[in-house]
Design a protein around this motif. Structure first.
Motif, PDB file in Angstrom:
ATOM      1  N   ASP A   1      11.061  -6.780   3.629  1.00 60.91           N
ATOM      2  CA  ASP A   1      10.146  -7.382   4.609  1.00 60.91           C
ATOM      3  C   ASP A   1       8.889  -6.527   4.780  1.00 60.91           C
ATOM      4  O   ASP A   1       7.763  -7.061   4.875  1.00 60.91           O
ATOM      5  CB  ASP A   1      10.872  -7.536   5.948  1.00 60.91           C
ATOM      6  N   GLN A   2       9.057  -5.213   4.826  1.00 60.50           N
ATOM      7  CA  GLN A   2       7.890  -4.328   4.961  1.00 60.50           C
ATOM      8  C   GLN A   2       6.963  -4.418   3.751  1.00 60.50           C
ATOM      9  O   GLN A   2       5.742  -4.384   3.875  1.00 60.50           O
ATOM     10  CB  GLN A   2       8.372  -2.889   5.160  1.00 60.50           C
ATOM     11  N   GLU A   3       7.538  -4.554   2.570  1.00 61.38           N
ATOM     12  CA  GLU A   3       6.721  -4.685   1.352  1.00 61.38           C
ATOM     13  C   GLU A   3       5.894  -5.953   1.386  1.00 61.38           C
ATOM     14  O   GLU A   3       4.711  -5.961   1.043  1.00 61.38           O
ATOM     15  CB  GLU A   3       7.634  -4.666   0.126  1.00 61.38           C
ATOM     16  N   LYS A   4       6.518  -7.067   1.805  1.00 63.28           N
ATOM     17  CA  LYS A   4       5.776  -8.325   1.904  1.00 63.28           C
ATOM     18  C   LYS A   4       4.639  -8.200   2.919  1.00 63.28           C
ATOM     19  O   LYS A   4       3.524  -8.691   2.691  1.00 63.28           O
ATOM     20  CB  LYS A   4       6.725  -9.448   2.291  1.00 63.28           C
ATOM     21  N   GLU A   5       4.910  -7.568   4.058  1.00 68.65           N
ATOM     22  CA  GLU A   5       3.880  -7.409   5.087  1.00 68.65           C
ATOM     23  C   GLU A   5       2.718  -6.560   4.575  1.00 68.65           C
ATOM     24  O   GLU A   5       1.535  -6.871   4.826  1.00 68.65           O
ATOM     25  CB  GLU A   5       4.515  -6.760   6.320  1.00 68.65           C
ATOM     26  N   PHE A   6       3.026  -5.493   3.850  1.00 66.99           N
ATOM     27  CA  PHE A   6       1.972  -4.640   3.294  1.00 66.99           C
ATOM     28  C   PHE A   6       1.100  -5.402   2.289  1.00 66.99           C
ATOM     29  O   PHE A   6      -0.125  -5.279   2.289  1.00 66.99           O
ATOM     30  CB  PHE A   6       2.616  -3.424   2.620  1.00 66.99           C
ATOM     31  N   LYS A   7       1.739  -6.224   1.432  1.00 72.18           N
ATOM     32  CA  LYS A   7       0.972  -7.011   0.454  1.00 72.18           C
ATOM     33  C   LYS A   7       0.054  -7.989   1.155  1.00 72.18           C
ATOM     34  O   LYS A   7      -1.092  -8.215   0.740  1.00 72.18           O
ATOM     35  CB  LYS A   7       1.929  -7.745  -0.483  1.00 72.18           C
ATOM     36  N   ASN A   8       0.514  -8.599   2.241  1.00 68.27           N
ATOM     37  CA  ASN A   8      -0.322  -9.545   2.983  1.00 68.27           C
ATOM     38  C   ASN A   8      -1.528  -8.840   3.596  1.00 68.27           C
ATOM     39  O   ASN A   8      -2.659  -9.342   3.532  1.00 68.27           O
ATOM     40  CB  ASN A   8       0.507 -10.231   4.070  1.00 68.27           C
ATOM     41  N   LYS A   9      -1.301  -7.644   4.203  1.00 62.88           N
ATOM     42  CA  LYS A   9      -2.412  -6.908   4.799  1.00 62.88           C
ATOM     43  C   LYS A   9      -3.412  -6.455   3.743  1.00 62.88           C
ATOM     44  O   LYS A   9      -4.632  -6.498   3.958  1.00 62.88           O
ATOM     45  CB  LYS A   9      -1.875  -5.693   5.556  1.00 62.88           C
ATOM     46  N   ALA A  10      -2.949  -5.987   2.592  1.00 64.62           N
ATOM     47  CA  ALA A  10      -3.853  -5.562   1.517  1.00 64.62           C
ATOM     48  C   ALA A  10      -4.692  -6.721   1.021  1.00 64.62           C
ATOM     49  O   ALA A  10      -5.892  -6.585   0.748  1.00 64.62           O
ATOM     50  CB  ALA A  10      -3.044  -4.958   0.373  1.00 64.62           C
ATOM     51  N   SER A  11      -4.102  -7.890   0.913  1.00 59.44           N
ATOM     52  CA  SER A  11      -4.840  -9.070   0.467  1.00 59.44           C
ATOM     53  C   SER A  11      -5.914  -9.448   1.483  1.00 59.44           C
ATOM     54  O   SER A  11      -7.052  -9.772   1.114  1.00 59.44           O
ATOM     55  CB  SER A  11      -3.861 -10.222   0.260  1.00 59.44           C
ATOM     56  N   GLU A  12      -5.575  -9.389   2.767  1.00 58.49           N
ATOM     57  CA  GLU A  12      -6.560  -9.705   3.797  1.00 58.49           C
ATOM     58  C   GLU A  12      -7.720  -8.695   3.787  1.00 58.49           C
ATOM     59  O   GLU A  12      -8.886  -9.083   3.930  1.00 58.49           O
ATOM     60  CB  GLU A  12      -5.877  -9.705   5.169  1.00 58.49           C
ATOM     61  N   ALA A  13      -7.395  -7.402   3.646  1.00 62.40           N
ATOM     62  CA  ALA A  13      -8.458  -6.391   3.606  1.00 62.40           C
ATOM     63  C   ALA A  13      -9.369  -6.580   2.402  1.00 62.40           C
ATOM     64  O   ALA A  13     -10.599  -6.423   2.499  1.00 62.40           O
ATOM     65  CB  ALA A  13      -7.825  -4.996   3.570  1.00 62.40           C
ATOM     66  N   ARG A  14      -8.807  -6.933   1.263  1.00 62.64           N
ATOM     67  CA  ARG A  14      -9.608  -7.166   0.073  1.00 62.64           C
ATOM     68  C   ARG A  14     -10.559  -8.342   0.282  1.00 62.64           C
ATOM     69  O   ARG A  14     -11.735  -8.304  -0.091  1.00 62.64           O
ATOM     70  CB  ARG A  14      -8.694  -7.414  -1.122  1.00 62.64           C
ATOM     71  N   MET A  15     -10.073  -9.399   0.879  1.00 66.61           N
ATOM     72  CA  MET A  15     -10.920 -10.567   1.132  1.00 66.61           C
ATOM     73  C   MET A  15     -12.042 -10.212   2.110  1.00 66.61           C
ATOM     74  O   MET A  15     -13.190 -10.645   1.951  1.00 66.61           O
ATOM     75  CB  MET A  15     -10.066 -11.704   1.692  1.00 66.61           C
ATOM     76  N   MET A  16     -11.737  -9.394   3.130  1.00 66.81           N
ATOM     77  CA  MET A  16     -12.753  -8.997   4.091  1.00 66.81           C
ATOM     78  C   MET A  16     -13.843  -8.149   3.430  1.00 66.81           C
ATOM     79  O   MET A  16     -15.047  -8.327   3.696  1.00 66.81           O
ATOM     80  CB  MET A  16     -12.096  -8.212   5.226  1.00 66.81           C
TER      81      MET A  16
END
Length: 547
Positions: free
Chosen positions: A63-78
């Motif tokens: 679950d933590q790995e999935k959450e980290f991937k989601n945050k990294a994707s959002e930061a990249r888009m920003m």
């Protein structure tokens, strides 16, 4: 994913291992009289508890790995959005700047068109009989021919705008007013910016009504009476004035090379040439008794004389043999090669180089040989090696035991100066492949280290002042010196003024003997015997730039 699958496989294999362990306990129970069922149940519960704990922790990590991937994707888009916004702002700023630039150019062009049209518009003149005619059709008075101003020679506002961008307004004003004294004062006051002033003077001279006359007038005080100083040094203000005179003649020479400006007017008239010839004839006898600077190839007087002939084009009135005798007196200055070409002395350079070699000035000979492509006749490497060999002979005492420490320090300094001069000459003319500098640099390091060590020994040997001690509660102070002048009374010349910017920065010991070259015949340059002890890090003097 591979790591996740391996963890799941290990967890699944735990059950089979528990079963195997159960079978092992069953076999062990068959061989024992006491049953082990109670112990096995405790072990089984313990292992199942560990299995459940591992599975729970494994799911939490997923679950933590999935959450980290989601945050990294959002930061990249920003970040991508912000980058796009910055690029858009830069493009908008460039477009606005281009629009303003186009508008400014359009406005300037419109103003210039209006100015030209207004200056070309005919002026109406009303006669007594009420007839209206154009001013251009008016009959000119008989002497109008002498007062007509050529529109091509008139300096338009755009001309002055161009000069303002390339030279200081005050410098332009002095040239417009033909103020040679003020020009000397301005250069002296701005000596800290001498390099910039040197670049601006040719543009400022364009504003003068007669640039050649302005420069010629600036030479009036070149041989003014020298004021002797208390320390025996040359008059620094006179030296600065002479350097300024040379610089102004060089700037006029640079202006003459401007084909566009030279084609619009006759910069040097016959009258100016006649006056320059009078000055040259007055200066020539004064060169017979040149000072020590001539022996080191750094004579301002000889340089100014040759520059005067080259700038104003009057060298044809002097014998080339006599002029070539002056070249060794200026051989160290960076303008020497160009001066010799301007004066038509290129063919006499072999004889001049022979004089320099026979006088122990091989480095000057190498510089001139490179400048005139005579390295085939005068190979640089043997000349430099010969120069070092002679310097080492001078710097080797007859008996080291009989030489005092001071004398030994002096000879080491002379050898160190010669080595540095040779290294610089090698690097300047790119002779490293023919003459490696590594051994020379090692010797330089060795001599500098020995010099520093001796300095430390001397400093340590100096007696240290005793501290005052209290005597019965009364402090005994050192005697008060009431005649020590204020430190602010003395000017710090080396920090305050810059050295002359236009001299060749070669540094080398002077010659050790005097010979006349057989090639030069009657043109042999008679060197003063006093130059034998000339060894310095640079020139004989580096006076501050003053007027």
């Amino acid at each position: 994913m591979a790591d996740t699958q391996s963890v799941e496989t290990l967890i699944d294999s735990a059950t089979s291992k528990i079963q195997q362990l159960q079978q092992a306990f069953a076999e062990l129970e068959n061989h024992r009289a006491v049953t082990l069922n109670l112990k096995w149940k405790e072990l089984e519960e313990h292992f199942h508890g560990l299995e459940r704990s591992l599975k729970r922790r494994f799911h939490e990590l997923e679950d933590q790995e999935k959450e980290f991937k989601n945050k990294a994707s959002e930061a990249r888009m920003m970040l991508e959005k912000r980058e796009a916004a910055v690029v858009a702002k830069e493009q908008a700023s460039l477009e606005r700047l281009q629009e303003k630039r186009d508008a400014a150019l359009f406005f300037i062009g419109d103003v210039l068109k209006k100015h030209k049209s207004s200056s070309a518009e005919p002026v109406a003149v009303i006669h007594e009989n009420n007839d209206v005619v154009n001013a251009s059709e008016e009959e000119k008075p008989p002497d109008a021919k002498d007062t007509v101003i050529d529109t091509e020679d008139t300096k338009s506002p755009s001309h002055y705008v161009d000069l303002d961008l390339k030279a200081r307004p005050q410098l332009i004003k002095l040239c417009e007013e033909m103020d040679s004294k003020g020009l000397h004062t301005f250069i002296s006051d701005n000596r800290k910016n001498l390099a910039d002033i040197r670049e601006e003077i040719p543009f400022a001279l364009k504003a003068a009504a007669d640039p050649a006359r302005l420069v010629l007038d600036s030479l009036d005080d070149f041989y003014r009476l020298e004021i002797p100083s208390l320390d025996g040094k040359r008059d620094s203000s006179l030296l600065g004035l002479r350097r300024t005179c040379i610089m102004l003649m060089e700037c006029l020479d640079q202006l003459l090379e401007d084909a566009e400006f030279a084609s619009t007017c006759n910069i040097i008239s016959e009258d100016i040439k006649e006056q320059a010839m009078v000055i040259a004839e007055d200066w020539k006898p004064k060169l017979d008794d040149l000072d020590i600077d001539a022996c080191s190839g750094n004579s301002l007087e000889a340089h100014a004389f040759l520059q005067l002939l080259a700038t104003f084009g009057v060298s044809s009135n002097f014998d080339e043999v006599e002029l070539s005798k002056l070249v060794p007196a200026v051989s160290r200055r960076r303008q020497t090669a160009d001066l010799c070409r301007s004066l038509g002395l290129a063919e006499r350079m072999p004889g001049v180089i022979e004089v320099l070699i026979n006088s122990g000035r091989q480095i000057d000979a190498v510089n001139l040989a490179n400048a005139f492509d005579l390295t085939g006749q005068f190979s640089p490497v043997p000349l430099l090696k010969s120069y070092l060999k002679e310097a080492r002979k001078v710097s080797s005492p007859v008996k080291s035991g009989n030489s005092s420490p001071t004398a030994q320090n002096e000879v080491n300094d002379r050898e160190l100066t010669a080595l540095k001069a040779v290294i610089k000459c090698i690097e300047e003319h790119k002779l490293e492949e023919q003459y490696p500098v590594d051994p020379l640099q090692k010797r330089v390091i060795q001599l500098e280290k020995a010099k520093a060590d001796k300095k430390r020994v001397v400093e340590a040997a100096k007696p240290q002042p005793k501290r005052p001690r209290a005597n019965g509660g009364v402090t005994v102070h050192a005697p008060r010196m009431s005649n020590i002048p204020d430190k602010s009374f003395y000017a710090t010349g080396t920090d305050r003024y810059l050295p002359y910017m236009y001299e060749r920065q070669y540094a080398y010991p002077g010659p050790t003997n005097t010979h006349a070259s057989p090639i030069m015949a009657t043109a042999a340059y008679n060197l003063s015997p006093s130059h034998g002890s000339y060894f310095r890090n640079a020139y004989q003097y580096q006076a501050p730039y003053l007027h």
